[in-house]
Design a protein around this motif. Structure first.
Motif, short mmCIF file in Angstrom:
data_model
loop_
_atom_site.label_atom_id
_atom_site.label_comp_id
_atom_site.label_asym_id
_atom_site.label_seq_id
_atom_site.Cartn_x
_atom_site.Cartn_y
_atom_site.Cartn_z
N GLY A 36 0.82 -1.15 -0.07
CA GLY A 36 -0.31 0.45 -0.20
C GLY A 36 0.84 0.88 -0.03
O GLY A 36 1.20 2.32 0.93
N PRO A 37 1.24 1.60 -0.75
CA PRO A 37 1.88 2.71 -1.28
C PRO A 37 1.39 4.16 -0.49
O PRO A 37 0.53 4.52 -1.01
CB PRO A 37 2.57 2.81 -2.81
CG PRO A 37 1.81 1.88 -3.55
CD PRO A 37 1.48 0.86 -2.56
N GLY A 38 2.26 4.69 -0.08
CA GLY A 38 1.31 6.25 1.08
C GLY A 38 1.15 5.65 2.15
O GLY A 38 1.05 6.85 3.00
N GLY A 39 0.54 3.96 2.48
CA GLY A 39 0.00 3.78 3.76
C GLY A 39 1.41 3.72 4.90
O GLY A 39 0.73 3.46 6.15
N ALA A 40 2.37 3.52 4.30
CA ALA A 40 3.82 2.45 5.12
C ALA A 40 5.01 3.56 5.46
O ALA A 40 5.43 4.02 4.00
CB ALA A 40 3.72 1.41 5.40
#
Ligand code: SAH
Length: 354
Positions: A261-265
């Motif tokens: 989930g790029p952007g979420g971690a």
């Protein structure tokens, strides 16, 4: 609404795979959905906890370190006090409080926070309200002059490229797509030679090398700055030597799949202190360290500080001791995290590294 992942999948399907560095840049800094640009959740309720957020003692000792470093530079006034990647602003808050013990330094220091994220700038402004601070998007935008530069967990978000040794030579690890998902793969052609230093080329099959493409330019900028005016930079970070796959994604204090989930971690890699030191020396800077965070904080007097705090707040003594141990113990942050100092040539040794 399209997610960053969907956008990246579409982009890769059209233009081909990304290097790990390109992927990290998008995941961390995409203006609409990048982790730092939009979501950065630091602290106990967030995704990860850093040393300044564990205890006020960390920022206080960094602040006292700066007072000492400033005196060693001949007490220039004004002096730029620059923090790179201040996150929630906790470290500078604690630094600024102890700087009161040295009113001349407090007067001389012009605080600049180097931060790209609008969300975090807002948070820093709230944490530091009442203090005269300014912001810059890049260290290169800080006006010339004597400087003290500090960065905790700043270099670990510098994007890295990865080379992998295969049966048929070195290949670059790339981010491609399979169906609707992002997947790691290897370049068909040989890895760019800049990713495989000759002395490391002979590694066994499966070995991974990491290179931060923006590190040489960053060090060159510090070196130019510290050649023209006295200056010192202190970095504290997860230490490594550029060997091994250290790309890591953290969400809610747990390691997660960096591609899910790029952007979420948060996405980081261990800092290659060996290359950092070598680049700095070759550019004419004095290099001190790296030493383990535990040894460094110990030499700066964390035990005395912890004892004072505990005496002032006996009801919190156990908490303070737990925090101290988390910062210094070898099985916590004491050894994996390291401190390194880059200085204008000829300055006295920086505190804490003996
Ligand atoms: N130093 C803080 C936060 C570490 S998180 C602490 O120890 O708690 C990393 C920080 O660096 C964030 O503030 C992030 O927005 C910032 N950052 C990451 N890459 C950056 C870049 N290229 N330029 C400026 N700031 C950056």
């Amino acid at each position: 609404m399209t997610t960053l992942k969907q956008r990246l999948v579409a982009q890769i399907a059209q233009d081909g795979p990304l290097t790990v560095a390109q992927y990290m840049t998008a995941a961390l800094h995409d203006p609409e959905a990048g982790y730092y640009a939009r979501h950065a959740a630091l602290g106990a309720d967030g995704d990860f906890v850093t040393a300044p957020e564990i205890s006020q003692m960390f920022g206080e000792l960094v602040g006292l370190w700066c007072v000492d470093a400033w005196a060693g530079m001949g007490a220039p006034s004004p002096v730029a006090l620059v923090e790179l990647g201040p996150g929630g602003g906790r470290m500078m808050t604690d630094m600024a409080r102890v700087m009161k013990v040295a009113p001349a330094f407090q007067q001389a220091a012009h605080i600049t926070l180097v931060e790209t994220s609008p969300v975090l700038r807002q948070r820093q402004a709230e944490a530091l309200s009442g203090l005269p601070v300014s912001w810059a998007a890049h260290i290169g935008d800080v006006p010339p002059g004597p400087a003290l530069i500090v960065g905790n967990e700043f270099l670990d978000c510098m994007p890295i490229r990865q080379a992998v040794r295969t049966q048929t030579g070195w290949r670059e690890r790339l981010v491609g797509v399979r169906g609707d998902d992002l997947v790691f793969g290897l370049s068909g052609a040989a890895a760019d030679p800049s990713l495989v230093p000759p002395e490391r080329a002979d590694a066994p099959v499966g070995a991974v090398l990491e290179t931060a493409p923006s590190l040489p330019g960053f060090v060159a900028l510090l070196a130019a700055r510290f050649r023209d005016h006295p200056g010192r930079a202190l970095f504290v970070d997860y230490g490594g030597d550029g060997r091994g796959d250290t790309l890591q994604a953290l969400a809610r204090h747990a390691k997660v799949d960096p591609l899910a989930g790029p952007g979420g971690a948060d996405l980081t890699a261990h800092v290659d202190f060996v290359t950092l030191a070598e680049l700095a020396r070759n550019a004419g800077l004095d290099v001190t360290g790296p030493v383990g965070q535990g040894a460094w904080l110990g030499a700066l007097g964390i035990d005395v500080r912890a004892a004072r705090l505990a005496a002032a707040r006996p009801e919190s003594a156990a908490t303070i001791e737990r925090q101290r141990r988390r910062l210094v113990d070898a099985d916590a942050m004491g050894v994996l995290f390291q401190a390194i100092c880059l200085s204008s040539p000829g300055l006295p040794p920086p505190a804490g590294f003996a």
